[in-house]
Design a protein around this motif. Sequence first.
Motif, mmCIF file in Angstrom:
data_model
loop_
_atom_site.group_PDB
_atom_site.id
_atom_site.type_symbol
_atom_site.label_atom_id
_atom_site.label_comp_id
_atom_site.label_asym_id
_atom_site.label_seq_id
_atom_site.Cartn_x
_atom_site.Cartn_y
_atom_site.Cartn_z
ATOM 1 N N UNK A 189 0.917 -1.212 -0.026
ATOM 2 C CA UNK A 189 0.037 -0.042 0.135
ATOM 3 C C UNK A 189 0.979 1.190 0.029
ATOM 4 N N UNK A 190 0.368 2.274 -0.448
ATOM 5 C CA UNK A 190 1.060 3.778 -0.463
ATOM 6 C C UNK A 190 0.047 4.542 0.524
ATOM 7 N N UNK A 191 0.846 4.986 1.355
ATOM 8 C CA UNK A 191 0.242 6.140 2.437
ATOM 9 C C UNK A 191 0.793 7.203 2.189
ATOM 10 N N UNK A 234 -8.442 3.834 2.320
ATOM 11 C CA UNK A 234 -8.647 4.450 3.729
ATOM 12 C C UNK A 234 -8.194 6.031 3.589
ATOM 13 N N UNK A 235 -9.019 6.994 4.121
ATOM 14 C CA UNK A 235 -8.788 8.433 4.180
ATOM 15 C C UNK A 235 -9.027 8.682 5.819
ATOM 16 N N UNK A 236 -7.919 9.390 6.126
ATOM 17 C CA UNK A 236 -8.081 10.042 7.590
ATOM 18 C C UNK A 236 -7.859 11.393 7.499
ATOM 19 N N UNK A 237 -8.848 12.216 7.878
ATOM 20 C CA UNK A 237 -8.818 13.686 7.936
ATOM 21 C C UNK A 237 -8.610 14.050 9.067
ATOM 22 N N UNK A 238 -7.631 14.827 9.378
ATOM 23 C CA UNK A 238 -7.321 15.526 10.718
ATOM 24 C C UNK A 238 -7.427 16.857 10.702
ATOM 25 N N UNK A 278 -4.919 15.252 5.382
ATOM 26 C CA UNK A 278 -5.576 14.115 4.859
ATOM 27 C C UNK A 278 -4.541 12.933 4.522
ATOM 28 N N UNK A 279 -4.593 12.150 5.282
ATOM 29 C CA UNK A 279 -3.556 10.744 4.944
ATOM 30 C C UNK A 279 -4.474 9.797 4.186
ATOM 31 N N UNK A 280 -3.950 9.540 3.036
ATOM 32 C CA UNK A 280 -4.610 8.535 1.997
ATOM 33 C C UNK A 280 -3.909 7.130 1.879
ATOM 34 N N UNK A 281 -4.472 5.994 2.110
ATOM 35 C CA UNK A 281 -3.944 4.761 1.787
ATOM 36 C C UNK A 281 -4.695 4.508 0.719
ATOM 37 N N UNK A 282 -3.701 3.898 -0.355
ATOM 38 C CA UNK A 282 -3.951 3.444 -1.549
ATOM 39 C C UNK A 282 -3.177 2.444 -2.174
ATOM 40 N N UNK A 283 -3.969 1.605 -2.981
ATOM 41 C CA UNK A 283 -3.279 0.466 -3.511
ATOM 42 C C UNK A 283 -1.986 0.840 -4.452
ATOM 43 N N UNK A 284 -2.096 2.063 -5.044
ATOM 44 C CA UNK A 284 -0.922 2.524 -5.886
ATOM 45 C C UNK A 284 -0.817 3.999 -5.838
ATOM 46 N N UNK A 285 0.370 4.569 -6.008
ATOM 47 C CA UNK A 285 0.352 6.014 -5.866
ATOM 48 C C UNK A 285 -0.702 6.907 -6.734
ATOM 49 N N UNK A 286 -1.163 7.805 -6.170
ATOM 50 C CA UNK A 286 -2.242 8.825 -6.827
ATOM 51 C C UNK A 286 -1.505 10.062 -7.472
ATOM 52 N N UNK A 287 -1.761 10.176 -8.582
ATOM 53 C CA UNK A 287 -1.431 11.538 -9.254
ATOM 54 C C UNK A 287 -1.867 12.573 -8.438
ATOM 55 N N UNK A 288 -1.016 13.783 -8.106
ATOM 56 C CA UNK A 288 -1.442 14.703 -7.479
ATOM 57 C C UNK A 288 -2.547 15.577 -8.036
#
Length: 75
Positions: free
Chosen positions: A5-7, A36-40, A46-56
């Motif tokens: 996973x990519x965080x 998963x998404x966790x917003x503080x 916002x911390x995003x956990x994804x299966x692959x890197x997400x383009x900015x």
Amino acid sequence: MDQQEVVRTYAVTGMTCEHCVRAVTDELSTLPGVREVRVDLATGTATVTSAQPLPDEVVRAAVDEAGYELGDGGA
């Protein structure tokens, strides 16, 4: 689990309440591969956990759709 996973944590500007947190969470959660998404609210991140890197630009568009801005503090 063979797939790693990519965080990544992003700075999000303009959030002021729990409604903001839900809006950002909902939009980021719809992106392909997001697990998963966790917003503080306190830190404005916002911390995003994804299966692959997400383009900015994809993350920026989702945050924009929620009504906020992606800051320069992505890590």
